[in-house]
Design a protein around this motif. Structure first.
Motif, mmCIF file in Angstrom:
data_model
loop_
_atom_site.group_PDB
_atom_site.id
_atom_site.type_symbol
_atom_site.label_atom_id
_atom_site.label_comp_id
_atom_site.label_asym_id
_atom_site.label_seq_id
_atom_site.Cartn_x
_atom_site.Cartn_y
_atom_site.Cartn_z
ATOM 1 N N PHE A 149 -0.974 14.862 2.463
ATOM 2 C CA PHE A 149 -0.555 13.612 1.829
ATOM 3 C C PHE A 149 0.012 13.844 0.425
ATOM 4 O O PHE A 149 0.808 13.038 -0.064
ATOM 5 N N THR A 150 -0.375 14.951 -0.206
ATOM 6 C CA THR A 150 0.264 15.323 -1.481
ATOM 7 C C THR A 150 1.717 15.711 -1.233
ATOM 8 O O THR A 150 2.620 15.354 -2.006
ATOM 9 N N ARG A 151 1.954 16.446 -0.149
ATOM 10 C CA ARG A 151 3.334 16.788 0.234
ATOM 11 C C ARG A 151 4.136 15.527 0.505
ATOM 12 O O ARG A 151 5.318 15.441 0.153
ATOM 13 N N LEU A 152 3.506 14.528 1.123
ATOM 14 C CA LEU A 152 4.199 13.265 1.416
ATOM 15 C C LEU A 152 4.578 12.542 0.126
ATOM 16 O O LEU A 152 5.667 11.970 0.018
ATOM 17 N N ASP A 153 3.688 12.594 -0.878
ATOM 18 C CA ASP A 153 3.993 11.989 -2.185
ATOM 19 C C ASP A 153 5.217 12.659 -2.815
ATOM 20 O O ASP A 153 6.141 11.986 -3.292
ATOM 21 N N HIS A 154 5.205 13.979 -2.850
ATOM 22 C CA HIS A 154 6.304 14.724 -3.458
ATOM 23 C C HIS A 154 7.605 14.528 -2.689
ATOM 24 O O HIS A 154 8.687 14.471 -3.280
ATOM 25 N N TYR A 155 7.491 14.432 -1.369
ATOM 26 C CA TYR A 155 8.656 14.246 -0.498
ATOM 27 C C TYR A 155 9.389 12.953 -0.852
ATOM 28 O O TYR A 155 10.608 12.931 -0.988
ATOM 29 N N ARG A 156 8.626 11.885 -1.010
ATOM 30 C CA ARG A 156 9.267 10.588 -1.301
ATOM 31 C C ARG A 156 9.941 10.595 -2.663
ATOM 32 O O ARG A 156 10.992 9.976 -2.853
ATOM 33 N N ILE A 157 9.360 11.302 -3.612
ATOM 34 C CA ILE A 157 9.976 11.401 -4.938
ATOM 35 C C ILE A 157 11.224 12.273 -4.882
ATOM 36 O O ILE A 157 12.271 11.931 -5.429
ATOM 37 N N LYS A 158 11.118 13.399 -4.204
ATOM 38 C CA LYS A 158 12.223 14.359 -4.132
ATOM 39 C C LYS A 158 13.447 13.769 -3.448
ATOM 40 O O LYS A 158 14.583 13.986 -3.877
ATOM 41 N N TYR A 159 13.229 13.014 -2.375
ATOM 42 C CA TYR A 159 14.353 12.507 -1.584
ATOM 43 C C TYR A 159 14.558 10.993 -1.760
ATOM 44 O O TYR A 159 15.080 10.323 -0.862
ATOM 45 N N ALA A 160 14.165 10.484 -2.903
ATOM 46 C CA ALA A 160 14.342 9.041 -3.146
ATOM 47 C C ALA A 160 15.804 8.629 -3.006
ATOM 48 O O ALA A 160 16.117 7.515 -2.584
ATOM 49 N N TYR A 182 0.830 -1.206 0.000
ATOM 50 C CA TYR A 182 0.000 0.000 0.000
ATOM 51 C C TYR A 182 0.864 1.256 0.000
ATOM 52 O O TYR A 182 1.817 1.383 0.774
ATOM 53 N N THR A 183 0.507 2.203 -0.866
ATOM 54 C CA THR A 183 1.324 3.390 -1.102
ATOM 55 C C THR A 183 1.596 4.177 0.164
ATOM 56 O O THR A 183 2.747 4.524 0.469
ATOM 57 N N HIS A 184 0.545 4.518 0.922
ATOM 58 C CA HIS A 184 0.737 5.349 2.113
ATOM 59 C C HIS A 184 1.550 4.613 3.184
ATOM 60 O O HIS A 184 2.284 5.242 3.946
ATOM 61 N N HIS A 185 1.394 3.303 3.210
ATOM 62 C CA HIS A 185 2.185 2.504 4.153
ATOM 63 C C HIS A 185 3.666 2.550 3.779
ATOM 64 O O HIS A 185 4.545 2.682 4.633
ATOM 65 N N LYS A 186 3.942 2.457 2.494
ATOM 66 C CA LYS A 186 5.318 2.554 2.006
ATOM 67 C C LYS A 186 5.910 3.920 2.364
ATOM 68 O O LYS A 186 7.068 4.018 2.778
ATOM 69 N N GLN A 187 5.106 4.963 2.209
ATOM 70 C CA GLN A 187 5.592 6.308 2.510
ATOM 71 C C GLN A 187 5.931 6.471 3.985
ATOM 72 O O GLN A 187 6.898 7.154 4.342
ATOM 73 N N ALA A 188 5.129 5.837 4.849
ATOM 74 C CA ALA A 188 5.372 5.944 6.289
ATOM 75 C C ALA A 188 6.715 5.322 6.675
ATOM 76 O O ALA A 188 7.484 5.893 7.459
ATOM 77 N N TRP A 189 6.996 4.145 6.120
ATOM 78 C CA TRP A 189 8.265 3.485 6.429
ATOM 79 C C TRP A 189 9.437 4.262 5.837
ATOM 80 O O TRP A 189 10.512 4.330 6.446
ATOM 81 N N PHE A 190 9.233 4.851 4.682
ATOM 82 C CA PHE A 190 10.283 5.676 4.086
ATOM 83 C C PHE A 190 10.572 6.881 4.972
ATOM 84 O O PHE A 190 11.738 7.215 5.243
ATOM 85 N N LEU A 191 9.533 7.542 5.447
ATOM 86 C CA LEU A 191 9.699 8.707 6.315
ATOM 87 C C LEU A 191 10.432 8.334 7.598
ATOM 88 O O LEU A 191 11.333 9.060 8.044
ATOM 89 N N CYS A 192 10.090 7.189 8.186
ATOM 90 C CA CYS A 192 10.783 6.732 9.413
ATOM 91 C C CYS A 192 12.263 6.476 9.137
ATOM 92 O O CYS A 192 13.119 6.794 9.950
ATOM 93 N N GLY A 193 12.562 5.900 7.960
ATOM 94 C CA GLY A 193 13.958 5.655 7.596
ATOM 95 C C GLY A 193 14.741 6.944 7.486
ATOM 96 O O GLY A 193 15.888 7.032 7.939
ATOM 97 N N VAL A 194 14.121 7.971 6.894
ATOM 98 C CA VAL A 194 14.802 9.266 6.773
ATOM 99 C C VAL A 194 15.022 9.884 8.152
ATOM 100 O O VAL A 194 16.081 10.467 8.426
ATOM 101 N N GLU A 195 14.057 9.764 9.031
ATOM 102 C CA GLU A 195 14.189 10.302 10.388
ATOM 103 C C GLU A 195 15.367 9.657 11.120
ATOM 104 O O GLU A 195 16.172 10.347 11.769
ATOM 105 N N ILE A 196 15.475 8.345 11.016
ATOM 106 C CA ILE A 196 16.593 7.639 11.663
ATOM 107 C C ILE A 196 17.912 8.125 11.089
ATOM 108 O O ILE A 196 18.876 8.362 11.822
ATOM 109 N N TYR A 197 17.946 8.297 9.779
ATOM 110 C CA TYR A 197 19.164 8.752 9.090
ATOM 111 C C TYR A 197 19.579 10.134 9.579
ATOM 112 O O TYR A 197 20.751 10.358 9.947
ATOM 113 N N CYS A 198 18.657 11.067 9.593
ATOM 114 C CA CYS A 198 18.982 12.441 10.006
ATOM 115 C C CYS A 198 19.470 12.499 11.443
ATOM 116 O O CYS A 198 20.464 13.174 11.749
ATOM 117 N N GLU A 199 18.780 11.800 12.340
ATOM 118 C CA GLU A 199 19.190 11.808 13.740
ATOM 119 C C GLU A 199 20.541 11.134 13.925
ATOM 120 O O GLU A 199 21.370 11.571 14.731
#
Length: 542
Positions: A269-280, A130-147
């Protein structure tokens, strides 16, 4: 087995274990390496095949033991690729020494674990449906990376780093954290997380359906209801509450709920879509390479630390020379054998060697099972480990940086090659000398044993002449004592026995003239005529 070291080029499979090649910064090449002193080192030239000398010297066993806990990081090619400059080895020595600081070592281990968490989140994101589920895990991965990046920079800033490698990486990390790319990544990630944390919604379940709506500050009466009905509670009753699954998967009902929530919050959620594309490709290539390469140091230091604790054996940073052929090592040992004996809680014998002046070849003789082959392997292991910049067994060492390390160990005949053992030996020796140079090292173990003593002496002298003419370094284990006095360039070392009981070996290899008994002992043992064998037969008959 003759070892002819021919570097084979093969493509690496990525800069980080399990790392998707689509991810990484837009840089075309890493400006820094913690493993190579020249960042321009072409990583596609890493040796990915097992070097031919490894099996004879048991280096394959050493690398397998070192890399066993770190299989996901694909570090074996780093151990398969020797360096050819003293400066490059000194670069690694300094990093090893920095990592001997327990605080830095633990900080690096923590960062590696955090980066592994990033990789796991991205891998999970790629596998989810599921797309939104994929985005959530991607966002968590970026958070771990930044911290992880910010914390690791803070850790490094508080430590005294002496190596050029760590100092350069700290500077790179500092510039990266201050870069517009990272600053933007942190800000947008934080803004998205803050926006998502404010999302509230209500679910109305009726019959076989449900409705998702905005949260309108409805009152939660759960506590009041529990308190009201508490007085009617009589003994143990069935619990109808549903336990949520602690898995990363999402079922179709949960996905539908999330879909309705996204429709109710289209801007977020549109911002979340663009975010995942921008920071792939958000993971920086240099940082990913650091996380991959640093495990070369972590794995080796972890391995020898266990050995030190179990045995008290010593390791040192060898002095390396590419010109002088005067070499030595004190209290050296076979690292592969030491690992096995430590597990068995058996004693480990250390030995010394040195070559000075015009001395080039150590000729080792003595009775069978006396440690001769182990000594020869030790000589080869020391020089190879030194060539990849690792601490080596021993309390002090001066070693030669060779261009190639050749081995020629006795092996069984192979019926399929239609050659006899002697012919096979000669062909392998010829191939060896086609590649050897004055900067090579040769380790040979009991060659030409399939022929007569007279022929073995003749062939041995011919091979020795070629070795000395090349002026290369080497160790030769043989029963032909005459080779030890071949010239002033040869040195005799002998495996010793307990004087009171010649059947007992000390496994000490001493620098002294051959005693002339090596070949005789080999014949006696071959035909089972030793004191022990004869005694057993007499006892059996009586």
């Amino acid at each position: 087995m003759t070892s002819v070291e021919v570097q084979k080029k093969s493509q690496t499979t990525g800069v980080e274990a399990g790392h998707d090649s689509r991810r990484g910064s837009s840089q075309s090449a890493s400006p820094f390496s913690i493993l190579f002193d020249t960042p321009s080192f072409p990583r596609d030239q890493l040796q990915r095949d097992l070097p031919e000398c490894f099996v004879d010297l048991n280096l394959d066993q050493i690398v397998d033991a070192v890399a066993a806990e770190w299989a996901a990081y694909d570090i074996k090619p780093f151990f398969y690729t020797p360096l050819n400059r003293v400066d490059a080895i000194g670069y690694r020595h300094a990093i090893f020494k920095d990592l001997e600081d327990a605080i830095l070592f633990e900080r690096v281990r923590w960062f590696a674990q955090a980066m592994n968490g990033v990789r796991e989140h991205l891998a999970r994101s790629d596998k989810l449906y599921y797309t939104h589920h994929k985005q959530a895990w991607f966002l968590c991965g970026v958070e771990i990376y930044c911290e992880a990046i910010k914390r690791f920079l803070n850790d490094l800033s508080q430590l005294e780093l002496k190596s050029r490698g760590f100092q350069a990486f700290r500077k790179y990390l500092s510039n990266y954290v201050a870069s517009p790319h990272f600053t933007s990544l942190v800000q947008e990630t934080g803004a998205l997380r803050a926006g998502l944390s404010k999302v509230r919604y209500s679910i109305l379940v009726k019959d076989n359906g449900f409705t998702v709506d905005h949260y309108h500050s409805e009152t939660d009466y759960s506590t009041e209801i529990e308190e009201t009905f508490e007085k009617f509670k009589q003994g143990a009753v069935k619990d109808y509450r549903v336990s949520y699954r602690l898995t990363p998967d999402m079922n179709h009902i949960e996905a539908k709920v999330l879909e309705f929530v996204a429709q109710s919050n289209p801007e977020l959620f549109t911002r979340l879509d663009h975010y995942r594309i921008k920071y792939a490709d958000f993971i920086d290539q240099t940082i990913a390479a650091f996380n991959h390469e640093i495990h070369f140091y972590i794995a080796y230091l972890t391995h020898i630390a266990k050995l030190k604790r179990a045995t008290g054996l010593r390791f040192c940073y060898p002095h390396l020379t590419a010109s002088s052929k005067e070499v030595y090592d004190y209290d050296g040992f076979d690292l592969a054998l030491a690992h096995k004996l430590a597990q068995q809680q058996s004693p480990i014998v250390c030995n010394d060697f040195y070559l000075k002046g015009r001395e080039r070849i150590i000729v080792v003789s003595g009775p069978n099972q006396g440690g001769k082959t182990t000594f020869a392997r030790t000589f080869g292991q020391l020089h190879y480990l030194a060539s990849i910049g690792c601490p080596v067994p021993g309390r002090e060492a001066l070693l030669f940086l060779c261009d190639q390390l050749f081995t020629h160990f006795e092996r069984r005949e192979k019926v399929e090659n239609l050659r006899g053992k002697l012919e096979d030996d000669l062909l392998r020796i010829r191939t060896l000398f086609q590649w050897a140079t004055p900067r090579s090292i040769i380790v040979m173990n009991e060659i030409f044993s399939s022929t007569t003593l007279q022929d073995e002496i003749f062939l041995g002298r011919s091979v020795m002449e070629k070795m000395l003419k090349l002026d290369l370094l080497g160790v030769w284990v043989t029963f032909v004592d005459e080779l030890s006095t071949f010239s002033e360039q040869t040195v005799s070392m002998v495996s010793t026995i307990v004087p009171e009981n010649p059947a007992l070996r000390t496994f000490k290899i001493e620098r002294r003239p051959a005693d002339g008994l090596a070949y005789a002992m080999a014949i006696v043992e071959k035909y089972r005529l030793t004191y022990e064998h004869v005694k057993k037969r007499i006892e059996w008959k009586s």
